[in-house]
Design an enzyme around this catalytic site. Structure first.
Site, PDB file in Angstrom:
ATOM      1  N   LEU A   4      -8.609  -1.534   5.905  1.00 18.05           N
ATOM      2  CA  LEU A   4      -8.290  -0.400   5.026  1.00 18.05           C
ATOM      3  C   LEU A   4      -9.431   0.592   4.908  1.00 18.05           C
ATOM      4  O   LEU A   4      -9.271   1.643   4.286  1.00 18.05           O
ATOM      5  CB  LEU A   4      -7.952  -0.919   3.607  1.00 18.05           C
ATOM      6  CG  LEU A   4      -6.513  -1.303   3.310  1.00 18.05           C
ATOM      7  CD1 LEU A   4      -6.072  -2.495   4.145  1.00 18.05           C
ATOM      8  CD2 LEU A   4      -6.355  -1.645   1.834  1.00 18.05           C
ATOM      9  N   THR A  54     -15.403   6.341  11.093  1.00 17.44           N
ATOM     10  CA  THR A  54     -14.895   5.209  10.303  1.00 17.44           C
ATOM     11  C   THR A  54     -13.576   4.712  10.874  1.00 17.44           C
ATOM     12  O   THR A  54     -13.379   3.504  11.060  1.00 17.44           O
ATOM     13  CB  THR A  54     -14.733   5.615   8.821  1.00 17.44           C
ATOM     14  OG1 THR A  54     -16.038   5.902   8.305  1.00 17.44           O
ATOM     15  CG2 THR A  54     -14.098   4.515   7.998  1.00 17.44           C
ATOM     16  N   TYR A 111      -8.921  13.040   9.866  1.00 20.11           N
ATOM     17  CA  TYR A 111      -8.185  11.909   9.305  1.00 20.11           C
ATOM     18  C   TYR A 111      -6.973  11.579  10.183  1.00 20.11           C
ATOM     19  O   TYR A 111      -6.816  10.441  10.635  1.00 20.11           O
ATOM     20  CB  TYR A 111      -7.739  12.259   7.889  1.00 20.11           C
ATOM     21  CG  TYR A 111      -7.038  11.152   7.137  1.00 20.11           C
ATOM     22  CD1 TYR A 111      -7.750  10.034   6.681  1.00 20.11           C
ATOM     23  CD2 TYR A 111      -5.676  11.220   6.858  1.00 20.11           C
ATOM     24  CE1 TYR A 111      -7.111   9.023   5.970  1.00 20.11           C
ATOM     25  CE2 TYR A 111      -5.037  10.214   6.151  1.00 20.11           C
ATOM     26  CZ  TYR A 111      -5.749   9.121   5.714  1.00 20.11           C
ATOM     27  OH  TYR A 111      -5.109   8.119   5.007  1.00 20.11           O
ATOM     28  N   ARG A 143      -6.340  13.795  -5.199  1.00 20.55           N
ATOM     29  CA  ARG A 143      -4.934  13.595  -4.863  1.00 20.55           C
ATOM     30  C   ARG A 143      -4.066  14.031  -6.041  1.00 20.55           C
ATOM     31  O   ARG A 143      -4.515  14.034  -7.193  1.00 20.55           O
ATOM     32  CB  ARG A 143      -4.670  12.140  -4.465  1.00 20.55           C
ATOM     33  CG  ARG A 143      -5.078  11.919  -3.015  1.00 20.55           C
ATOM     34  CD  ARG A 143      -4.805  10.540  -2.529  1.00 20.55           C
ATOM     35  NE  ARG A 143      -5.860   9.609  -2.886  1.00 20.55           N
ATOM     36  CZ  ARG A 143      -5.939   8.371  -2.412  1.00 20.55           C
ATOM     37  NH1 ARG A 143      -5.029   7.927  -1.583  1.00 20.55           N
ATOM     38  NH2 ARG A 143      -6.929   7.575  -2.774  1.00 20.55           N
TER      39      ARG A 143
HETATM   40  P1  NAD Z   1      -9.809   4.710  -1.130  1.00 24.11           P
HETATM   41  O1  NAD Z   1     -10.646   5.869  -0.739  1.00 24.11           O
HETATM   42  O2  NAD Z   1      -9.674   4.379  -2.568  1.00 24.11           O
HETATM   43  O3  NAD Z   1     -10.281   3.385  -0.393  1.00 24.11           O
HETATM   44  C1  NAD Z   1     -10.944   3.381   0.837  1.00 24.11           C
HETATM   45  C2  NAD Z   1     -12.067   2.363   0.758  1.00 24.11           C
HETATM   46  O4  NAD Z   1     -12.756   2.317   2.017  1.00 24.11           O
HETATM   47  C3  NAD Z   1     -13.132   2.732  -0.293  1.00 24.11           C
HETATM   48  O5  NAD Z   1     -13.458   1.604  -1.066  1.00 24.11           O
HETATM   49  C4  NAD Z   1     -14.311   3.204   0.547  1.00 24.11           C
HETATM   50  O6  NAD Z   1     -15.557   3.023  -0.111  1.00 24.11           O
HETATM   51  C5  NAD Z   1     -14.161   2.349   1.789  1.00 24.11           C
HETATM   52  N1  NAD Z   1     -14.802   2.925   2.968  1.00 24.11           N
HETATM   53  C6  NAD Z   1     -14.752   4.209   3.412  1.00 24.11           C
HETATM   54  N2  NAD Z   1     -15.478   4.345   4.533  1.00 24.11           N
HETATM   55  C7  NAD Z   1     -15.992   3.119   4.810  1.00 24.11           C
HETATM   56  C8  NAD Z   1     -16.860   2.618   5.823  1.00 24.11           C
HETATM   57  N3  NAD Z   1     -17.313   3.426   6.808  1.00 24.11           N
HETATM   58  N4  NAD Z   1     -17.204   1.307   5.788  1.00 24.11           N
HETATM   59  C9  NAD Z   1     -16.761   0.488   4.803  1.00 24.11           C
HETATM   60  N5  NAD Z   1     -15.959   0.918   3.801  1.00 24.11           N
HETATM   61  C10 NAD Z   1     -15.578   2.215   3.820  1.00 24.11           C
HETATM   62  O7  NAD Z   1      -8.382   4.961  -0.479  1.00 24.11           O
HETATM   63  P2  NAD Z   1      -7.024   4.129  -0.617  1.00 24.11           P
HETATM   64  O8  NAD Z   1      -6.017   5.038  -1.152  1.00 24.11           O
HETATM   65  O9  NAD Z   1      -7.266   2.843  -1.252  1.00 24.11           O
HETATM   66  O10 NAD Z   1      -6.684   3.910   0.934  1.00 24.11           O
HETATM   67  C11 NAD Z   1      -6.871   2.667   1.578  1.00 24.11           C
HETATM   68  C12 NAD Z   1      -6.360   2.758   3.005  1.00 24.11           C
HETATM   69  O11 NAD Z   1      -4.962   3.068   3.011  1.00 24.11           O
HETATM   70  C13 NAD Z   1      -7.054   3.847   3.833  1.00 24.11           C
HETATM   71  O12 NAD Z   1      -7.246   3.377   5.146  1.00 24.11           O
HETATM   72  C14 NAD Z   1      -6.054   4.960   3.832  1.00 24.11           C
HETATM   73  O13 NAD Z   1      -6.168   5.778   4.976  1.00 24.11           O
HETATM   74  C15 NAD Z   1      -4.737   4.215   3.796  1.00 24.11           C
HETATM   75  N6  NAD Z   1      -3.672   5.037   3.208  1.00 24.11           N
HETATM   76  C16 NAD Z   1      -3.632   5.269   1.863  1.00 24.11           C
HETATM   77  C17 NAD Z   1      -2.636   6.103   1.359  1.00 24.11           C
HETATM   78  C18 NAD Z   1      -2.524   6.387  -0.119  1.00 24.11           C
HETATM   79  O14 NAD Z   1      -1.666   7.173  -0.509  1.00 24.11           O
HETATM   80  N7  NAD Z   1      -3.313   5.794  -0.977  1.00 24.11           N
HETATM   81  C19 NAD Z   1      -1.707   6.695   2.215  1.00 24.11           C
HETATM   82  C20 NAD Z   1      -1.807   6.447   3.570  1.00 24.11           C
HETATM   83  C21 NAD Z   1      -2.779   5.613   4.068  1.00 24.11           C
HETATM   84  N1  UDP Z   2      -1.399  19.217  -4.733  1.00 26.59           N
HETATM   85  C1  UDP Z   2      -1.214  20.081  -5.802  1.00 26.59           C
HETATM   86  N2  UDP Z   2      -2.152  20.086  -6.784  1.00 26.59           N
HETATM   87  C2  UDP Z   2      -3.249  19.287  -6.785  1.00 26.59           C
HETATM   88  C3  UDP Z   2      -3.434  18.389  -5.685  1.00 26.59           C
HETATM   89  C4  UDP Z   2      -2.496  18.389  -4.667  1.00 26.59           C
HETATM   90  O1  UDP Z   2      -0.222  20.810  -5.861  1.00 26.59           O
HETATM   91  O2  UDP Z   2      -4.050  19.350  -7.726  1.00 26.59           O
HETATM   92  C5  UDP Z   2      -0.378  19.166  -3.663  1.00 26.59           C
HETATM   93  C6  UDP Z   2      -0.934  19.262  -2.246  1.00 26.59           C
HETATM   94  O3  UDP Z   2      -1.033  20.614  -1.848  1.00 26.59           O
HETATM   95  C7  UDP Z   2       0.117  18.510  -1.448  1.00 26.59           C
HETATM   96  C8  UDP Z   2       0.652  17.456  -2.433  1.00 26.59           C
HETATM   97  O4  UDP Z   2       0.223  17.884  -3.718  1.00 26.59           O
HETATM   98  O5  UDP Z   2       1.177  19.355  -1.095  1.00 26.59           O
HETATM   99  C9  UDP Z   2       0.102  16.060  -2.176  1.00 26.59           C
HETATM  100  O6  UDP Z   2      -1.310  16.151  -2.064  1.00 26.59           O
HETATM  101  P1  UDP Z   2      -2.246  14.876  -1.909  1.00 26.59           P
HETATM  102  O7  UDP Z   2      -3.628  15.394  -1.685  1.00 26.59           O
HETATM  103  O8  UDP Z   2      -2.015  13.968  -3.063  1.00 26.59           O
HETATM  104  O9  UDP Z   2      -1.701  14.115  -0.633  1.00 26.59           O
HETATM  105  P2  UDP Z   2      -1.326  14.584   0.864  1.00 26.59           P
HETATM  106  O10 UDP Z   2      -1.350  16.080   0.967  1.00 26.59           O
HETATM  107  O11 UDP Z   2      -2.329  13.931   1.729  1.00 26.59           O
HETATM  108  O12 UDP Z   2       0.059  14.057   1.027  1.00 26.59           O
END
Ligand code: NAD
Ligand code: UDP
Length: 318
Positions: free
Chosen positions: A72, A91, A144, A185
């Protein structure tokens, strides 16, 4: 009992995953460099006999005898992944190489947390796994999106070339307690703004859509994917198909918090997808009928309660 490595385990999703794996009786190694994660997220697990915390960066090799790896580690919010885009690519790509190398060496099963961003600004709606996406390779989101796409490629190639047991999930927008209050977010932004009585920042006209999944539903889908039959490797969408506009989301947050915050309209960021909704029929079919159970309103209530608590216990963070 398995020994399980969770990279990014101190992050928002990772902390919930560690908690659930411990509750199921496994031993958990939580690896994190704390770029966006925090010890606060896993503070309650520190005394657990089977929990171990390792400060490490996945761009460097790591070794541990483990049975399973959940990969993750990667900043997930646009604000954080765009802060140092080169590091974000490293990463995703070097992190995948290092963790796949480890999986190969110790014969562990490894799951990649991929993302709906691999579909870019999709031209197909809803998105099913066979859609190849519509992604800008040189834009703000590319570090990303392309990093995650390359990680998927690496997972497939290690599987084909080296017979590594892999699983790929594509996570759609997920929210819940322990999101970082400043990670930018939309759900955390709107909640914090509403609780502080600040203006709710709508980007664009607020007509763009997202489908929001509560974190417990994601964790359930993730575990089921790891335990799915050996020849099902994904990628599989894990998300909530119920779609909302950002204006509807803002209204829900205002309703639940009872906040008097006004809406303010700001420019839409570049390459911001207009619409996003998962087709989850594959997950339903392959993951024993998995589907999200927690409606947006209920999930928002839990998340709002978390941020209210954080504002009291750690006001400096919010
Ligand atoms: P987050 O930023 O809270 O968690 C990411 C974690 O990875 C953090 O604890 C950060 O410190 C750690 N990290 C970052 N770079 C690192 C590195 N080089 N080495 C070790 N640790 C590192 O984000 P999250 O929402 O918990 O996301 C977790 C995973 O799920 C990510 O891979 C993300 O891309 C994926 N994901 C999340 C969402 C979402 O909506 N939350 C959506 C799609 C994918
Ligand atoms: N967004 C918004 N106001 C905010 C933050 C995000 O209107 O303060 C919008 C953003 O432009 C996007 C949607 O909310 O269309 C979701 O954004 P987020 O960054 O949560 O996730 P992602 O774009 O990666 O789906």
């Amino acid at each position: 009992m398995k020994r399980i490595l969770v990279t990014g385990g101190a992050g928002f999703v990772g902390s919930h995953l560690c908690e659930r794996l411990l509750a199921e009786g496994h031993e958990v190694i939580c690896l994190d460099n704390y770029f966006t994660g925090s010890k606060l997220n896993i503070e309650h697990l520190m005394d657990h006999h089977y929990f171990e915390l390792v400060r490490h960066d996945v761009t460097h090799p790591y070794f541990a005898e483990v049975d399973e790896i959940y990969n993750l580690a990667c900043p997930a919010s646009p604000v954080h992944y765009q802060y140092n885009p080169i590091k974000t690519v490293k990463t995703s790509v070097m992190g995948a190489i290092n963790m796949l190398g480890l999986a190969k060496r110790v014969k562990a099963k490894i799951l990649q947390a991929s993302t709906s961003e691999v579909y870019g600004d999709p031209k197909v709606h809803p998105q099913s796994e066979d859609y190849w996406g519509h992604v800008n390779p040189i834009g703000l989101r590319s570090c990303y999106d392309e990093g995650k796409r390359c990680a998927e490629t690496l997972f497939m190639d290690y599987h084909i070339q080296n017979k590594v047991a892999i699983k790929i999930i594509r996570i759609f927008n997920t929210y819940g307690p322990r999101m970082h209050p400043h990670d930018g977010r939309v759900v955390s932004n709107f909640i914090v703004q509403a609780l502080k009585g600040e203006a709710i920042t709508i980007y664009g006209e607020g007509t763009q859509t997202r489908s929001f999944q509560y974190v417990d539903d994601l964790v359930e889908g993730t575990l089921r994917m790891m335990d799915s039959r050996d020849d099902f490797i994904g990628p599989v969408n894990i998300g909530n198909p119920v779609e909302f506009t950002m204006l509807e989301l803002a209204q829900e947050v205002l309703d639940i918090t009872g906040s008097k915050s006004k809406l303010t309209f700001l420019p839409l960021p570049k390459d911001d997808p207009m619409q996003r909704q998962p087709d989850i029929s594959l997950a339903k079919r392959e993951l024993q009928g998995w589907e999200p159970k927690i409606p947006l309103r209920e999930g928002l209530k839990h998340t709002i309660a978390y941020f209210e608590g954080l504002m009291k216990s750690h006001p400096e963070m919010v």
